[in-house]
Design a protein around this motif. Structure first.
Motif, PDB file in Angstrom:
ATOM      1  N   CYS A  53       3.130  -5.021  11.018  1.00 43.14           N
ATOM      2  CA  CYS A  53       4.385  -5.824  10.823  1.00 43.14           C
ATOM      3  C   CYS A  53       5.904  -5.145  10.247  1.00 43.14           C
ATOM      4  N   GLY A  54       5.771  -3.961  10.146  1.00 45.68           N
ATOM      5  CA  GLY A  54       6.873  -3.027   9.544  1.00 45.68           C
ATOM      6  C   GLY A  54       6.903  -3.200   8.047  1.00 45.68           C
ATOM      7  N   GLY A  55       5.640  -3.594   7.475  1.00 46.12           N
ATOM      8  CA  GLY A  55       5.575  -3.663   6.045  1.00 46.12           C
ATOM      9  C   GLY A  55       5.457  -2.256   5.333  1.00 46.12           C
ATOM     10  N   THR A  56       4.773  -2.233   4.197  1.00 47.88           N
ATOM     11  CA  THR A  56       4.540  -0.723   3.511  1.00 47.88           C
ATOM     12  C   THR A  56       4.298   0.333   4.631  1.00 47.88           C
ATOM     13  N   CYS A  57       4.847   1.332   4.615  1.00 48.33           N
ATOM     14  CA  CYS A  57       4.267   2.454   5.484  1.00 48.33           C
ATOM     15  C   CYS A  57       2.722   2.845   5.515  1.00 48.33           C
ATOM     16  N   GLY A  58       2.172   2.902   6.763  1.00 50.98           N
ATOM     17  CA  GLY A  58       0.831   3.238   6.760  1.00 50.98           C
ATOM     18  C   GLY A  58       0.237   4.466   6.077  1.00 50.98           C
ATOM     19  N   ALA A  59       1.293   5.553   5.793  1.00 49.94           N
ATOM     20  CA  ALA A  59       0.914   6.743   4.893  1.00 49.94           C
ATOM     21  C   ALA A  59       0.662   6.418   3.548  1.00 49.94           C
ATOM     22  N   ILE A  60       1.437   5.245   3.172  1.00 49.89           N
ATOM     23  CA  ILE A  60       1.564   5.219   1.639  1.00 49.89           C
ATOM     24  C   ILE A  60      -0.011   4.103   1.395  1.00 49.89           C
ATOM     25  N   THR A  61      -0.068   3.194   2.486  1.00 54.55           N
ATOM     26  CA  THR A  61      -1.266   2.436   2.228  1.00 54.55           C
ATOM     27  C   THR A  61      -2.507   3.234   2.273  1.00 54.55           C
ATOM     28  N   GLY A  62      -2.613   4.101   3.221  1.00 56.52           N
ATOM     29  CA  GLY A  62      -3.897   4.924   3.523  1.00 56.52           C
ATOM     30  C   GLY A  62      -3.888   5.611   2.362  1.00 56.52           C
ATOM     31  N   ALA A  63      -2.885   6.503   1.699  1.00 59.46           N
ATOM     32  CA  ALA A  63      -3.081   7.246   0.559  1.00 59.46           C
ATOM     33  C   ALA A  63      -3.486   6.227  -0.828  1.00 59.46           C
ATOM     34  N   GLY A  91      14.611   5.231  -1.477  1.00 53.62           N
ATOM     35  CA  GLY A  91      14.126   4.108  -2.294  1.00 53.62           C
ATOM     36  C   GLY A  91      13.197   3.208  -1.216  1.00 53.62           C
ATOM     37  N   MET A  92      13.143   3.701  -0.062  1.00 47.02           N
ATOM     38  CA  MET A  92      12.278   2.932   0.978  1.00 47.02           C
ATOM     39  C   MET A  92      10.899   3.139   1.100  1.00 47.02           C
ATOM     40  N   THR A  93      10.031   2.202   1.226  1.00 42.72           N
ATOM     41  CA  THR A  93       8.498   2.407   1.356  1.00 42.72           C
ATOM     42  C   THR A  93       8.029   1.509   2.754  1.00 42.72           C
ATOM     43  N   ASP A  94       9.033   0.523   3.218  1.00 41.22           N
ATOM     44  CA  ASP A  94       8.437  -0.138   4.339  1.00 41.22           C
ATOM     45  C   ASP A  94       8.779   0.622   5.740  1.00 41.22           C
ATOM     46  N   CYS A  95       7.816   0.647   6.663  1.00 38.37           N
ATOM     47  CA  CYS A  95       7.938   1.281   7.787  1.00 38.37           C
ATOM     48  C   CYS A  95       9.047   1.031   8.703  1.00 38.37           C
ATOM     49  N   ALA A  96       9.432  -0.108   8.696  1.00 42.90           N
ATOM     50  CA  ALA A  96      10.410  -0.621   9.618  1.00 42.90           C
ATOM     51  C   ALA A  96      11.758   0.011   9.203  1.00 42.90           C
ATOM     52  N   GLU A  97      12.007  -0.065   7.589  1.00 42.93           N
ATOM     53  CA  GLU A  97      13.117   0.447   7.139  1.00 42.93           C
ATOM     54  C   GLU A  97      13.181   2.157   7.393  1.00 42.93           C
ATOM     55  N   LEU A  98      11.958   2.527   7.094  1.00 38.11           N
ATOM     56  CA  LEU A  98      11.870   4.167   7.156  1.00 38.11           C
ATOM     57  C   LEU A  98      12.283   4.700   8.533  1.00 38.11           C
ATOM     58  N   LEU A  99      11.570   3.989   9.512  1.00 36.94           N
ATOM     59  CA  LEU A  99      11.975   4.332  11.056  1.00 36.94           C
ATOM     60  C   LEU A  99      13.200   4.011  11.302  1.00 36.94           C
ATOM     61  N   LYS A 100      13.989   2.899  10.864  1.00 39.88           N
ATOM     62  CA  LYS A 100      15.441   2.592  11.358  1.00 39.88           C
ATOM     63  C   LYS A 100      16.410   3.853  10.841  1.00 39.88           C
ATOM     64  N   ALA A 101      16.050   4.028   9.692  1.00 40.59           N
ATOM     65  CA  ALA A 101      17.065   5.124   8.951  1.00 40.59           C
ATOM     66  C   ALA A 101      16.865   6.602   9.706  1.00 40.59           C
ATOM     67  N   ASN A 102      15.656   6.700  10.069  1.00 39.17           N
ATOM     68  CA  ASN A 102      15.316   8.022  10.554  1.00 39.17           C
ATOM     69  C   ASN A 102      15.999   7.887  12.091  1.00 39.17           C
ATOM     70  N   ALA A 103      15.701   6.871  12.619  1.00 37.07           N
ATOM     71  CA  ALA A 103      16.498   6.871  14.054  1.00 37.07           C
ATOM     72  C   ALA A 103      17.987   6.759  14.034  1.00 37.07           C
ATOM     73  N   GLN A 104      18.386   6.196  12.830  1.00 39.51           N
ATOM     74  CA  GLN A 104      19.913   6.335  12.758  1.00 39.51           C
ATOM     75  C   GLN A 104      20.503   7.887  12.486  1.00 39.51           C
TER      76      GLN A 104
END
Length: 129
Positions: A53-63, A91-104
């Motif tokens: 759902c775009g919450g905390t990045c899976g790399a972070i939750t997996g770790a 300062g970002m840890t949410d998947c949706a934010e991280l992916l948006k910033a990456n795409a931008q």
């Protein structure tokens, strides 16, 4: 090269891509956690895409799940892990934010997610050495 990063790269380079970020990290540490890779992947399956759902990045939750199995459970240590990951990403840890910033920035999604996985593994290993 770090053996966990090597395993993660193998998993992420398998075509077709079938492991989300959390599953990749869980599978890279499966044996050390006393799990089969299939069990580790099943545990991590709902944490990819920011818990789907775009919450905390899976790399972070997996770790964080791996840290827990290694006995790193204090709120201070968990907070340090999250802070250090966030510091690398404005300062970002949410998947949706991280992916948006990456795409931008014109970034490739797979490359971005792979790098999140590798960064999380390196920090995880640093904190548990």
């Amino acid at each position: 090269m770090n053996k966990h990063v090597e395993r993660a790269k193998q998993l992420r380079d398998t075509a077709p891509q079938s492991n989300n970020c959390a599953q990749t990290i869980m599978r890279a540490y499966a044996e050390e956690m006393g799990l089969t890779e299939e069990q580790a992947a099943a545990i991590g399956c709902n944490f990819g895409g920011g818990m789907k759902c775009g919450g905390t990045c899976g790399a972070i939750t997996g770790a964080l799940m791996v840290l827990g199995t290694k006995g790193v459970i204090s709120p201070a240590a968990v907070g340090e892990f999250r802070r250090r990951m966030a510091q690398k990403h404005n300062g970002m840890t949410d998947c949706a934010e991280l992916l948006k910033a990456n795409a931008q920035q014109g970034g490739n999604k797979k490359t971005h997610c792979d790098n999140m996985i590798f960064e999380a593994i390196e920090l995880l290993d640093e904190m548990t050495e």
